[in-house]
Design an enzyme around this catalytic site. Structure first.
Site, PDB file in Angstrom:
ATOM      1  N   SER A 551       0.843  -1.194   0.000  1.00 13.78           N
ATOM      2  CA  SER A 551       0.000   0.000   0.000  1.00 13.78           C
ATOM      3  C   SER A 551       0.881   1.247   0.000  1.00 13.78           C
ATOM      4  O   SER A 551       1.679   1.435  -0.914  1.00 13.78           O
ATOM      5  CB  SER A 551      -0.974  -0.042   1.176  1.00 13.78           C
ATOM      6  OG  SER A 551      -2.014   0.882   1.000  1.00 13.78           O
ATOM      7  N   ASP A 637      -9.521  -3.594  -5.875  1.00  9.84           N
ATOM      8  CA  ASP A 637      -9.010  -2.731  -4.814  1.00  9.84           C
ATOM      9  C   ASP A 637      -9.544  -1.310  -5.013  1.00  9.84           C
ATOM     10  O   ASP A 637      -9.393  -0.726  -6.084  1.00  9.84           O
ATOM     11  CB  ASP A 637      -7.482  -2.730  -4.856  1.00  9.84           C
ATOM     12  CG  ASP A 637      -6.837  -2.075  -3.649  1.00  9.84           C
ATOM     13  OD1 ASP A 637      -7.552  -1.384  -2.898  1.00  9.84           O
ATOM     14  OD2 ASP A 637      -5.627  -2.255  -3.465  1.00  9.84           O
ATOM     15  N   HIS A 671      -8.187  -4.841  -1.537  1.00  8.00           N
ATOM     16  CA  HIS A 671      -6.927  -4.311  -1.022  1.00  8.00           C
ATOM     17  C   HIS A 671      -6.167  -5.325  -0.181  1.00  8.00           C
ATOM     18  O   HIS A 671      -4.937  -5.341  -0.164  1.00  8.00           O
ATOM     19  CB  HIS A 671      -7.213  -3.052  -0.193  1.00  8.00           C
ATOM     20  CG  HIS A 671      -6.005  -2.233   0.112  1.00  8.00           C
ATOM     21  ND1 HIS A 671      -5.236  -1.642  -0.873  1.00  8.00           N
ATOM     22  CD2 HIS A 671      -5.414  -1.900   1.288  1.00  8.00           C
ATOM     23  CE1 HIS A 671      -4.245  -0.971  -0.313  1.00  8.00           C
ATOM     24  NE2 HIS A 671      -4.318  -1.126   0.991  1.00  8.00           N
TER      25      HIS A 671
END
Length: 698
Positions: A551, A637, A671
């Site tokens: 991320s 995501d 995600h």
């Protein structure tokens, strides 16, 4: 790695953007069209290429998966937590992907949590939700809300079958097992019950996935009749809703990155108008917890690392100090119980728990024996209690659950996560491993902490391979944690390190402030300094060092690849935020406007634009010798869109074609990657096999 399969070549379609007089050509912008057949075809081709390039690791992946499976107690049961007349817990079953949520009535005179034998169901168990049944027919499953009403009759729960974090909310009657017709699509996290359980509050998102509305739903009525309780028009802010532990108030939390405001509704009067505890003031953050006649206020008003105060619950007004600001001791949250308060804090790079007794400001800290550890409160649903439950772990100590007597200070171990013998039949022995704290020196002279674990006796002569992990954003701290899959790396001689770089929260609010906005580059140079230090100190060598991040940590990976490509032999970037400038320039994308207080607003500020452009990975790909790169992403995501790593890998191949770049896209996840535990283990085995291959330890 050798293969005759050619790398996919993304077509170049020059697309111009102009900001502050700067013209940028983006040849791969077309990959942002998720619905275009050519986009899916490209991602599918990339997956095929990655599969072919890693085919030689199939046996190693299977071995790593089996090592994780063998070491994990697959049929298991959490420590039951008491709430009212029930013990609530979850359990897992060997061969099943998802957890099962359960409860069992409290028996007469029963004060200690019941114990399961080898994870077997408790006698008298009631299954509330079985994730395996809910997930049937779906490639992805995520449970969002899971909230039992105060009277124990209703269960509010929500499900996501795509990975896009848009949940469908439902209500189950636990007395009959019936799922009511009450159904609300496109909800976010967070629910709260009224005192009489007749009303449920929930949150929905706008088109940019920003939680912005709190609704009131009357049980047994259609969702079309639900009422908006609060709508937040300022796109910098998001909202949440919860019931206090005392069950006296519903809290509506309104928060941006640097400013907050809390509204309260008496749980006994759910149709009442929300009252403001303290109006928002730019730059002032505060949170609220109810305790008796007062609201506890944890705030940063003139207190960089936060202070604790209180105000009247009947008529909120001035804040009366309770615990003054102490620079270097970051107060993170406060939990109220009838006769005690517990503060979760951070000091000297470690987490801690502080207990305040009665209505006084006398306090004591709970002591822990290891030099490196992570501790935090676990499920503590009861307001009237003399015990708290917390979780504890370290790099060498498996996750443990303790009950702590707030008066006698007795610590009772309820459960330590089992680590079963590996394939060689050997029991896990913490004494066979060492954890260390080291310090690197950043370019500006700042000392950066590094946490490490390795096999006992690992030589510090540069011969050991090493994996270094980093994040460094949003004040999120990467505290020492235990990992069963990591044992497979350690037992092959790999040193594992965590670089606690600026932008995180390990050393307080200032540590965060020095790694955001126009100081963001400190995050990247800190990580490079840690990598150089690991080599200089003899932990590893540059050709034996792999970096990993996810991320915002994926942004870190892309930035250090450009900044110091010679420092690593490999880089793993998971759901990486590598096209940050393009995303932050587009306010229509999920989360963008709320992110401006973290990164700056390049639309409005030329200085921010120039600064971001100077470090964002996609903008700064150069014709240099990059380390091998594995990028992992997910099609659904909504936090970091799949096309960021897809574009990044395409540009890497075009600008630095001599490099080794792989892109792996989960075509039905979000995600967090695959949702089932076995699928997650397979994903970790895939990544770890690639890492071991780069380190020559396959």
């Amino acid at each position: 790695m050798t293969t005759e399969t050619p790398a996919p070549v993304a077509k170049r379609v020059p697309t111009e953007r102009v900001h502050h007089g700067d013209t940028v050509v983006d040849e791969y912008a077309w990959l942002a069209d998720k619905d275009a057949p050519e986009t899916i075809a490209h991602l599918t081709a990339e997956n095929g290429y990655t599969e072919a390039r890693t085919a030689h690791l199939a046996d190693l992946r299977a071995t790593l998966f089996e090592e994780t499976r063998r070491r994990t107690q697959e049929t298991d049961l959490s420590v039951p937590a008491r709430k009212g007349g029930y013990w609530y817990y979850s359990r897992s079953v060997e061969g099943q992907q998802y957890g099962i949520q359960c409860r069992r009535p409290v028996r007469d005179g029963e004060t200690e949590p019941p114990v399961s034998v080898d994870g077997a169901p408790l006698e008298g168990e009631e299954v509330l939700l079985d994730g395996n049944q809910l997930a049937e027919g779906h490639d992805f499953f995520s449970l969002g809300a899971y909230d039992v009403s105060p009277d124990g009759r209703w269960l509010a729960y929500s499900t996501d079958f795509a990975g896009d974090e848009r949940y469908t909310l439902r209500v189950k009657d636990l007395s009959t097992g019936e799922v009511l017709a009450d159904e609300v699509p496109d909800t976010s996290y967070g629910t709260a019950w009224s005192a009489d359980a007749s009303v449920l509050f929930y949150v929905t998102v706008d088109e940019s996935w920003r939680p912005y509305r709190v609704w009131r739903h009357v049980i047994g009525t259609p969702a079309s009749e639900d009422v908006i309780v609060h709508e937040e028009p300022d796109e910098r802010f998001w909202v949440g809703v919860e019931l206090t532990r005392s069950e006296r108030f519903i809290l509506i939390d309104i928060h941006s990155k640097i400013t907050s405001e809390v509204l309260v509704i008496p749980a006994g009067n759910p149709t009442g108008a929300p009252a403001v505890v303290a109006p928002r003031r730019q730059g002032v953050e505060y949170s609220v917890e109810h305790h008796g006649h007062r609201f506890l206020i944890l705030h940063n008003d003139g207190a960089e690392d936060f202070a604790l105060a209180y105000t009247s619950a009947d008529a909120p007004g001035d804040w009366v100090p309770m615990i003054d600001h102490a620079p270097g001791t970051r107060l993170e949250s406060v939990d109220a119980f009838a006769d005690h308060l517990v503060i979760s804090l951070r000091s000297n790079g470690l987490t801690g728990l502080r207990v305040l007794t009665g209505g006084s400001t006398d306090w004591y800290d709970i002591d822990f024996p290891e030099p490196l550890y992570s501790v935090g409160l676990d499920a503590n649903p009861e307001y009237h209690t003399g015990r708290i439950r917390f979780r504890y772990s370290s790099l060498v100590s498996p996750d443990s659950v303790y009950d702590f007597d707030l008066v006698t200070r007795e610590m009772i171990l309820r459960r330590r996560k089992p680590v079963r013998p590996g394939p060689d039949g050997r029991e896990y022995d913490p004494a066979e491993y060492e954890q260390h704290r080291d310090w690197a020196l950043a370019d500006d002279g700042t000392r950066i902490p590094i946490s490490l674990i390795c096999r006992a006796g690992t030589p510090k002569d540069g011969s050991a391979p090493c994996l270094v992990y980093g994040y460094g954003s949003y004040e999120a701290s990467i505290d020492p944690w235990f990992s069963i899959p990591r044992l497979s790396l350690l037992d092959r001689g790999v040193v594992f390190a965590v670089a606690h770089i600026r932008g995180g929260g390990e050393l307080g609010r200032r540590w965060y402030e020095e790694g955001k906005l126009l100081a963001k580059k400190n995050t990247f140079t800190d990580f490079v300094a840690c990598a150089r230090h690991l080599v200089k100190a003899g932990w590893t060598a540059q050709d034996r060092l792999v970096a990993r991040g996810a991320s915002a940590g994926g942004l870190l990976m892309g930035a250090v690849a450009n900044l110091a490509p010679d420092a690593f032999t490999g880089i793993v970037a998971q759901v990486p935020f590598v096209d940050a400038l393009t995303s932050i320039l587009d306010p229509s994308l999920p989360l963008t406007v709320t992110e401006w207080e973290e990164w700056g607003n390049p639309l409005a500020d030329p200085e921010v634009y120039a600064y971001m452009k100077s470090y964002t990975p996609y903008e700064n790909v150069a014709p240099v010798d990059y380390p091998a790169i594995l990028a992992v992403t997910s099609l659904n995501d909504t936090r970091v869109l799949y096309h960021e790593p897809a574009k990044w890998v395409a540009r890497l191949r075009a600008v630095a074609p001599q490099g080794d770049y792989l892109l792996k896209t989960e075509m039905g996840a979000g995600h967090g990657g695959p949702s089932g535990r076995y699928d997650a283990w397979k994903e970790e085995a895939f990544i770890n096999a690639w890492i071991l291959d780069r380190l020559g330890r396959s």
